[in-house]
Design an enzyme around this catalytic site. Sequence first.
Site, mmCIF file in Angstrom:
data_model
loop_
_atom_site.group_PDB
_atom_site.id
_atom_site.type_symbol
_atom_site.label_atom_id
_atom_site.label_comp_id
_atom_site.label_asym_id
_atom_site.label_seq_id
_atom_site.Cartn_x
_atom_site.Cartn_y
_atom_site.Cartn_z
ATOM 1 N N CYS A 65 0.831 -1.216 0.000
ATOM 2 C CA CYS A 65 0.000 0.000 0.000
ATOM 3 C C CYS A 65 0.858 1.256 0.000
ATOM 4 N N CYS B 240 -1.576 1.733 -3.034
ATOM 5 C CA CYS B 240 -2.538 2.824 -2.828
ATOM 6 C C CYS B 240 -1.898 4.214 -2.835
ATOM 7 N N LYS C 7 0.000 5.231 -6.140
ATOM 8 C CA LYS C 7 -1.056 5.231 -7.167
ATOM 9 C C LYS C 7 -1.897 6.496 -7.055
ATOM 10 N N TYR D 221 -9.050 -3.598 -11.250
ATOM 11 C CA TYR D 221 -8.724 -2.322 -10.613
ATOM 12 C C TYR D 221 -7.473 -1.682 -11.237
ATOM 13 N N GLU E 87 -7.420 1.738 -13.423
ATOM 14 C CA GLU E 87 -6.898 2.962 -12.793
ATOM 15 C C GLU E 87 -5.745 3.541 -13.614
ATOM 16 N N HIS F 184 -26.348 21.889 0.161
ATOM 17 C CA HIS F 184 -26.523 22.410 -1.196
ATOM 18 C C HIS F 184 -25.562 23.556 -1.480
ATOM 19 N N GLU G 107 -25.737 15.564 -2.327
ATOM 20 C CA GLU G 107 -27.123 15.784 -1.887
ATOM 21 C C GLU G 107 -28.115 14.951 -2.699
HETATM 22 P P1 FAD Z 1 1.438 -6.142 1.950
HETATM 23 O O1 FAD Z 1 1.164 -4.709 2.186
HETATM 24 O O2 FAD Z 1 1.722 -6.574 0.583
HETATM 25 O O3 FAD Z 1 2.664 -6.516 2.906
HETATM 26 C C1 FAD Z 1 3.289 -7.764 2.828
HETATM 27 C C2 FAD Z 1 4.742 -7.606 3.251
HETATM 28 O O4 FAD Z 1 5.292 -8.897 3.485
HETATM 29 C C3 FAD Z 1 5.608 -6.972 2.171
HETATM 30 O O5 FAD Z 1 6.298 -5.862 2.725
HETATM 31 C C4 FAD Z 1 6.572 -8.067 1.759
HETATM 32 O O6 FAD Z 1 7.871 -7.577 1.415
HETATM 33 C C5 FAD Z 1 6.633 -8.903 3.027
HETATM 34 N N1 FAD Z 1 7.012 -10.306 2.823
HETATM 35 C C6 FAD Z 1 6.572 -11.164 1.866
HETATM 36 N N2 FAD Z 1 7.098 -12.394 2.083
HETATM 37 C C7 FAD Z 1 7.869 -12.305 3.197
HETATM 38 C C8 FAD Z 1 8.651 -13.228 3.925
HETATM 39 N N3 FAD Z 1 8.717 -14.523 3.589
HETATM 40 N N4 FAD Z 1 9.328 -12.792 5.018
HETATM 41 C C9 FAD Z 1 9.242 -11.478 5.387
HETATM 42 N N5 FAD Z 1 8.509 -10.564 4.737
HETATM 43 C C10 FAD Z 1 7.824 -10.984 3.664
HETATM 44 N N6 FAD Z 1 -6.054 -1.209 -1.558
HETATM 45 C C11 FAD Z 1 -6.923 -0.261 -1.139
HETATM 46 O O7 FAD Z 1 -7.610 -0.461 -0.135
HETATM 47 N N7 FAD Z 1 -7.041 0.931 -1.811
HETATM 48 C C12 FAD Z 1 -6.291 1.215 -2.893
HETATM 49 O O8 FAD Z 1 -6.425 2.295 -3.470
HETATM 50 C C13 FAD Z 1 -5.368 0.250 -3.352
HETATM 51 N N8 FAD Z 1 -4.598 0.491 -4.421
HETATM 52 C C14 FAD Z 1 -3.687 -0.441 -4.827
HETATM 53 C C15 FAD Z 1 -2.897 -0.161 -5.922
HETATM 54 C C16 FAD Z 1 -1.984 -1.083 -6.377
HETATM 55 C C17 FAD Z 1 -1.139 -0.762 -7.582
HETATM 56 C C18 FAD Z 1 -1.837 -2.324 -5.694
HETATM 57 C C19 FAD Z 1 -0.825 -3.336 -6.154
HETATM 58 C C20 FAD Z 1 -2.612 -2.612 -4.588
HETATM 59 C C21 FAD Z 1 -3.549 -1.680 -4.141
HETATM 60 N N9 FAD Z 1 -4.379 -1.925 -3.046
HETATM 61 C C22 FAD Z 1 -5.281 -0.981 -2.638
HETATM 62 C C23 FAD Z 1 -4.300 -3.198 -2.311
HETATM 63 C C24 FAD Z 1 -3.462 -3.031 -1.017
HETATM 64 O O9 FAD Z 1 -2.203 -2.478 -1.343
HETATM 65 C C25 FAD Z 1 -3.293 -4.380 -0.335
HETATM 66 O O10 FAD Z 1 -4.557 -4.951 -0.122
HETATM 67 C C26 FAD Z 1 -2.582 -4.247 1.016
HETATM 68 O O11 FAD Z 1 -1.319 -3.650 0.879
HETATM 69 C C27 FAD Z 1 -2.422 -5.628 1.656
HETATM 70 O O12 FAD Z 1 -1.704 -5.522 2.859
HETATM 71 P P2 FAD Z 1 -0.967 -6.806 3.455
HETATM 72 O O13 FAD Z 1 -0.481 -6.399 4.793
HETATM 73 O O14 FAD Z 1 -1.832 -7.994 3.342
HETATM 74 O O15 FAD Z 1 0.257 -7.074 2.463
HETATM 75 P P1 NDP Z 2 -8.123 -7.794 -10.409
HETATM 76 O O1 NDP Z 2 -8.432 -9.108 -9.823
HETATM 77 O O2 NDP Z 2 -8.887 -6.614 -10.005
HETATM 78 O O3 NDP Z 2 -8.200 -7.887 -11.997
HETATM 79 C C1 NDP Z 2 -7.466 -8.843 -12.701
HETATM 80 C C2 NDP Z 2 -7.793 -8.714 -14.158
HETATM 81 O O4 NDP Z 2 -6.977 -9.627 -14.874
HETATM 82 C C3 NDP Z 2 -9.248 -9.059 -14.478
HETATM 83 O O5 NDP Z 2 -9.732 -8.147 -15.424
HETATM 84 C C4 NDP Z 2 -9.139 -10.460 -15.069
HETATM 85 O O6 NDP Z 2 -10.099 -10.698 -16.038
HETATM 86 C C5 NDP Z 2 -7.798 -10.371 -15.747
HETATM 87 N N1 NDP Z 2 -7.196 -11.689 -15.961
HETATM 88 C C6 NDP Z 2 -6.828 -12.581 -15.040
HETATM 89 N N2 NDP Z 2 -6.315 -13.672 -15.629
HETATM 90 C C7 NDP Z 2 -6.368 -13.450 -16.959
HETATM 91 C C8 NDP Z 2 -6.010 -14.210 -18.092
HETATM 92 N N3 NDP Z 2 -5.467 -15.414 -17.975
HETATM 93 N N4 NDP Z 2 -6.228 -13.677 -19.300
HETATM 94 C C9 NDP Z 2 -6.790 -12.462 -19.436
HETATM 95 N N5 NDP Z 2 -7.146 -11.685 -18.399
HETATM 96 C C10 NDP Z 2 -6.941 -12.184 -17.170
HETATM 97 O O7 NDP Z 2 -6.560 -7.612 -10.149
HETATM 98 P P2 NDP Z 2 -5.608 -6.364 -10.244
HETATM 99 O O8 NDP Z 2 -4.293 -6.925 -10.596
HETATM 100 O O9 NDP Z 2 -6.199 -5.301 -11.079
HETATM 101 O O10 NDP Z 2 -5.578 -5.870 -8.739
HETATM 102 C C11 NDP Z 2 -5.294 -6.798 -7.695
HETATM 103 C C12 NDP Z 2 -6.077 -6.497 -6.466
HETATM 104 O O11 NDP Z 2 -5.478 -5.401 -5.779
HETATM 105 C C13 NDP Z 2 -7.516 -6.048 -6.710
HETATM 106 O O12 NDP Z 2 -8.382 -7.126 -6.889
HETATM 107 C C14 NDP Z 2 -7.815 -5.279 -5.465
HETATM 108 O O13 NDP Z 2 -8.211 -6.154 -4.455
HETATM 109 C C15 NDP Z 2 -6.479 -4.634 -5.150
HETATM 110 N N6 NDP Z 2 -6.451 -3.265 -5.671
HETATM 111 C C16 NDP Z 2 -7.307 -2.364 -5.130
HETATM 112 C C17 NDP Z 2 -7.365 -1.091 -5.600
HETATM 113 C C18 NDP Z 2 -8.317 -0.125 -4.978
HETATM 114 O O14 NDP Z 2 -8.815 -0.395 -3.906
HETATM 115 N N7 NDP Z 2 -8.611 1.002 -5.610
HETATM 116 C C19 NDP Z 2 -6.505 -0.632 -6.686
HETATM 117 C C20 NDP Z 2 -5.622 -1.657 -7.188
HETATM 118 C C21 NDP Z 2 -5.618 -2.916 -6.688
HETATM 119 P P3 NDP Z 2 -11.585 -11.199 -15.686
HETATM 120 O O15 NDP Z 2 -12.297 -10.037 -15.081
HETATM 121 O O16 NDP Z 2 -12.093 -11.559 -17.019
HETATM 122 O O17 NDP Z 2 -11.435 -12.334 -14.749
#
Ligand code: FAD
Ligand code: NDP
Length: 456
Positions: free
Chosen positions: A43, A48, A51, A178, A182, A437, A442
């Site tokens: 995140c 997040c 992004k 997502y 985005e 408003h 609203e």
């Molecule tokens: P993470 O935050 O991924 O933390 C896991 C940590 O574990 C990492 O630091 C990793 O290095 C560490 N790790 C892994 N394996 C090991 C190991 N064996 N030993 C020690 N450390 C290890 N969510 C939202 O709610 N709003 C958003 O706008 C949003 N935007 C996103 C945009 C993008 C591009 C992406 C990729 C994700 C986004 N998400 C968003 C999803 C959100 O980032 C994740 O749901 C959240 O970070 C999950 O938290 P976590 O603690 O489960 O894992």
């Molecule tokens: P998503 O699960 O949201 O989307 C994955 C996309 O990849 C879908 O459109 C899926 O298609 C497609 N896909 C998967 N496998 C294939 C394949 N074999 N061939 C073609 N298309 C494929 O994953 P993201 O990677 O976009 O994001 C990961 C997660 O991170 C999200 O689900 C969300 O939980 C979190 N996130 C949250 C954000 C937020 O809160 N604003 C922003 C970014 C990430 P299909 O729909 O057809 O299955």
Amino acid sequence: MADFDFDLITLGAGSGGVAASRRAAAHGAKVAIVEAGRVGGTCVLRGCVPKKLLMYAAQYGDSLAEAAGYGWQVPSDLPFDMARWQAAKTAETARLEGVYRALLAQSGVEIVEGHGRFVDAHTIAVGDRKLTGRHILVATGASPVRDAIPGTQRCATSDDLLDLSALPERAAMIGGGYIAVEFASMFARLGVKVSLLYRDSLPLRGFDADLRTRLATALANAGVELMPGQAPLRVEGGPGAWRLVLPDGQSLSAPWVLNATGRRPNTTNLGLEAIGVATDASGAVRVDAMCHSAVPHVLAIGDVTNRKNLTPVAIAEGRAIADRVFGGARGAQVDLRRVATAVFSVPPIGTIGPCESDLIDDGVTLRVYEADFKPMRHSFTGRSERCYMKLLVDDATDRVLGVHMIGADAPEIVQSLAVALTAGATKAQFDATMAVHPTAAEEFVLLRSPRRAGPN
Ligand code: FAD
Ligand code: NDP
């Protein structure tokens, strides 16, 4: 009773791991947190936060151009400097990492740097060091899937995108979730010619159909080339000269490709199988409603469990575990049935509760209220952007079951309405709420005539 080095060892210092560790320490537990990369996790460092900082960059471009309609003299050429954004973002994420480290230190949590791995059910190896814990929390998150489509292994992922110092002229983005949506929305505003290739007929499978169609229109209006049903069969070539082979027999060339086909839980090389922790086909740790794995003292939260992969969920689960295991809060558990979420496209989406088709499938008799209007902000801008809102009301109980919106500030508005839904608000209570408003929000308290009512 056996002695352990720590009451809790957390694997992963991301959103969930840090929240759980700090809360456990606040309850008096002795805690170590193991982190293989940088403290802060997805995140803060590659999700997040960066992004949303890129979304602001994209929105400033729109605002500058729109200001002309309100009387500002705006130069016609407004170049965007990605290197400057990158430098600012890198400094900000470094600052946040420092904040996270300081918070852990202030809480008395020991940070152990390195990849953690189970040696036995109570022992974690990090390099040469072995730590024993009474409870072990797996919070290792997820990483981009790189093998969903042949040839995408070397394509950029969201991690790479957020580290760019220069934008490509053209980009092919694969996926309709997502991340693809985005970044397509942002890149198009930053001057990149974007093609979005996805396998369904509309982006954002699982979201309300009225949001999906309007999002597709908004993307197209921003100049994104929509390619439904055209997720590539394979990708050939390499950086600078990719060729995407499409299901219709055509191909698409692009200098830069984003592979956004989902994320996979980080469970390889953790040693889970050997201690009896079960994982599913995606590699996610299987947990019960209280986040316990098949081995009761090994818990798992957040993305590594692959349920609702959102930051607030990981944090809430982490805190609930700490409160239950170390704070004596017996029932503490996170309800995943009504989680609000946002998609930070431009305009953004905010949504909470089931979509209309899911409620119809469940046999709920609905009243469906909606508003679709041009936001006042665009009175002078010449933009075609619209705002759409939908309320789904259970006709039998008058309870509002779903709120769906695409339009400026949708995430902020839906966050506030989520309180009302959590409290079980009825449509009558929405109606009794005085409007502020003039606002877009609203409209949610001024919806009087359902578009549709009665049996489906
Ligand atoms: P993470 O935050 O991924 O933390 C896991 C940590 O574990 C990492 O630091 C990793 O290095 C560490 N790790 C892994 N394996 C090991 C190991 N064996 N030993 C020690 N450390 C290890 N969510 C939202 O709610 N709003 C958003 O706008 C949003 N935007 C996103 C945009 C993008 C591009 C992406 C990729 C994700 C986004 N998400 C968003 C999803 C959100 O980032 C994740 O749901 C959240 O970070 C999950 O938290 P976590 O603690 O489960 O894992
Ligand atoms: P998503 O699960 O949201 O989307 C994955 C996309 O990849 C879908 O459109 C899926 O298609 C497609 N896909 C998967 N496998 C294939 C394949 N074999 N061939 C073609 N298309 C494929 O994953 P993201 O990677 O976009 O994001 C990961 C997660 O991170 C999200 O689900 C969300 O939980 C979190 N996130 C949250 C954000 C937020 O809160 N604003 C922003 C970014 C990430 P299909 O729909 O057809 O299955």
